[in-house]
Design a protein around this motif. Sequence first.
Motif, PDB file in Angstrom:
ATOM      1  N   VAL A   1       0.855  -1.187   0.000  1.00 26.27           N
ATOM      2  CA  VAL A   1       0.000   0.000   0.000  1.00 26.27           C
ATOM      3  C   VAL A   1       0.889   1.235   0.000  1.00 26.27           C
ATOM      4  O   VAL A   1       1.767   1.393   0.851  1.00 26.27           O
ATOM      5  CB  VAL A   1      -0.927   0.011   1.229  1.00 26.27           C
TER       6      VAL A   1
ATOM      7  N   PRO B   1      -2.236  -0.351   5.706  1.00 30.80           N
ATOM      8  CA  PRO B   1      -3.537   0.196   5.309  1.00 30.80           C
ATOM      9  C   PRO B   1      -4.133   1.126   6.362  1.00 30.80           C
ATOM     10  O   PRO B   1      -4.756   2.142   6.023  1.00 30.80           O
ATOM     11  CB  PRO B   1      -4.393  -1.059   5.113  1.00 30.80           C
TER      12      PRO B   1
ATOM     13  N   SER C   1      -5.125   5.557  -1.593  1.00 33.79           N
ATOM     14  CA  SER C   1      -3.897   4.859  -1.966  1.00 33.79           C
ATOM     15  C   SER C   1      -3.597   5.146  -3.431  1.00 33.79           C
ATOM     16  O   SER C   1      -4.492   5.463  -4.223  1.00 33.79           O
ATOM     17  CB  SER C   1      -4.036   3.358  -1.736  1.00 33.79           C
TER      18      SER C   1
ATOM     19  N   SER D   1      -0.088   0.859  -5.740  1.00 33.63           N
ATOM     20  CA  SER D   1      -0.749  -0.017  -4.765  1.00 33.63           C
ATOM     21  C   SER D   1      -1.506  -1.152  -5.424  1.00 33.63           C
ATOM     22  O   SER D   1      -2.208  -1.912  -4.746  1.00 33.63           O
ATOM     23  CB  SER D   1      -1.708   0.803  -3.892  1.00 33.63           C
TER      24      SER D   1
END
Length: 558
Positions: free
Chosen positions: A88, A99, A107, A112
């Motif tokens: 991420v 996250p 993101s 990602s």
Amino acid sequence: MRDKALVRTYRDRSYVSTAMVQHGGTTVAFAMDDKRRIYYSVLDLEQASAKKGDLDSAYWNAEPALLPFPSEFVDPYADVPVAYPMPVVKAGGTIEVRPQELFGAASDPFLSTTARLTAPVPIQVVSDGRYILVFRQSIAVGHADMVYRTTGNTLTGSAARPDVATVGGVKAAAADASLLCDRYALVGSALKPVVEARYQRSRSKFTPAAGGSDTLGTRDMDGKQFYEPTTRLSFLPRLTDGGFAVLLLPTQVEGVSRWQLFVNNAAEKRIESYNCERTADGLFDVAGTQLWTSPDPRFRKSVLEREPGTDPNTNRPLVPVPATTDRAGTALRFTAGTPSEVRIATAALPSPSGGATFEAWVKATAPGGTVLASQDDSTPTGFRLGLNGQYQPYAANGSRGWQVTSKLALTPGVVPTLVPHTATITERLAAYHQIPDTTGPLANHTPIGAPTTPPGSTPATAPGAALTLPTATIARGTQVTVGYTIPPEKVMPKNWVGIYTPGATLNTGSLHWQYAPDTGGTVSLPNSGNLPAGPYQLWLLANDGYPTLAGPYDLTIA
């Protein structure tokens, strides 16, 4: 000006390659820009209106849409398929975060997701009537956007992390110029990733969470949607410059089609062809399906079933359709007398829960030798599968060995035979062969590394047991015949005489052998006349195992 109205032109960025597909009567165009982003536009003629007029060019999307890619990556053809989550990265940055550290921020849709794995070469798009499939070549190892597997079953773009998994000392990259596949559903004028069902707690498509309370669903326990991961087609070789083509071909069976792939194998300087079935959900079945047909040749062209049953023409059971002899495929041929091996790296694979199965198809053209083994078969968790001098399979673990079958198992040079074995990382091999008596003769196969014995002498490890040979040298082509003596208390119906190369470990299998069931007599070793010239050693061994009664006895074939 009038001609320009017939063409829809997008000038918002620099495009370097394009692709187009017809899907259910709708045209979808794709283009890759100079930053490896893929965009698409849909010719949606269902939205006809007087305002837009009659020209098709008016019904393309007003602006190209960025093609979304999954945030997971899987190789379903690996020994242990794992859906690895992509790292991420917060939008506008390059640093990987957890996250929960996004704190409401978005993101990065490129870094990602598996979009970052796209190589700057042309893509291909195929419609199977239900989904649109996008095929693309991945970047190669060493690229700045490559991701690597970690020991925690995740992916990271930081090759310097200490938890990056290695295979044979090399960092385990997710792909390396591999062919990737993603599927999309066309919803109006938008392409949506395909939703799939998984176990909600484990988030795995294959394995439920422990405890038996896991159920299948399209969302996890937090309500997050499950989407199909990007699929790596690892059964194909490494790609070069987008040198691949994918086709969906009809077959003689109505409603059944097959995948046809062509790949430019630059390393081998050849174009390779791969043809495989479609799975029930439309992907790639490299194992294949057994088809069934009529037992009567007159009706075979009209009868073709996917399951066993009864032929409607003869009322007799259906028979399997034999494999074609012109099927594409390759195998490795090992030359006798030349040391050769294939090493399969497993260091980066997740530890199996309960066991792992190892298999090898073998077409034996010579007796004896190892078929499949761990790198160090002397450890408590090591194993070795092989063939003895009678083409019989055996299994061994360190100094212990077991005969897998008691009868002739292979036909030399004719029948490929499957030799299966199951072992765990932490348990002994013996536990999986269900040997009831681990203290008996079969459990005490001690390999003998005895020094060379002068010709004519037969040191016995069982008093009174001996081998006799008229001469220490025989002519090539002569069958080996040897006399034996065994004391009455050591007589067993499956005592045996075997011939080995000097210094060979006994439980790796003899070159040729014969039972010696009595207190004394003479035995001839079948097929021993085919042995090449050279030095050999004879052993008298106990009860289908490897405890030594007498030997070694030197023999030279000249």
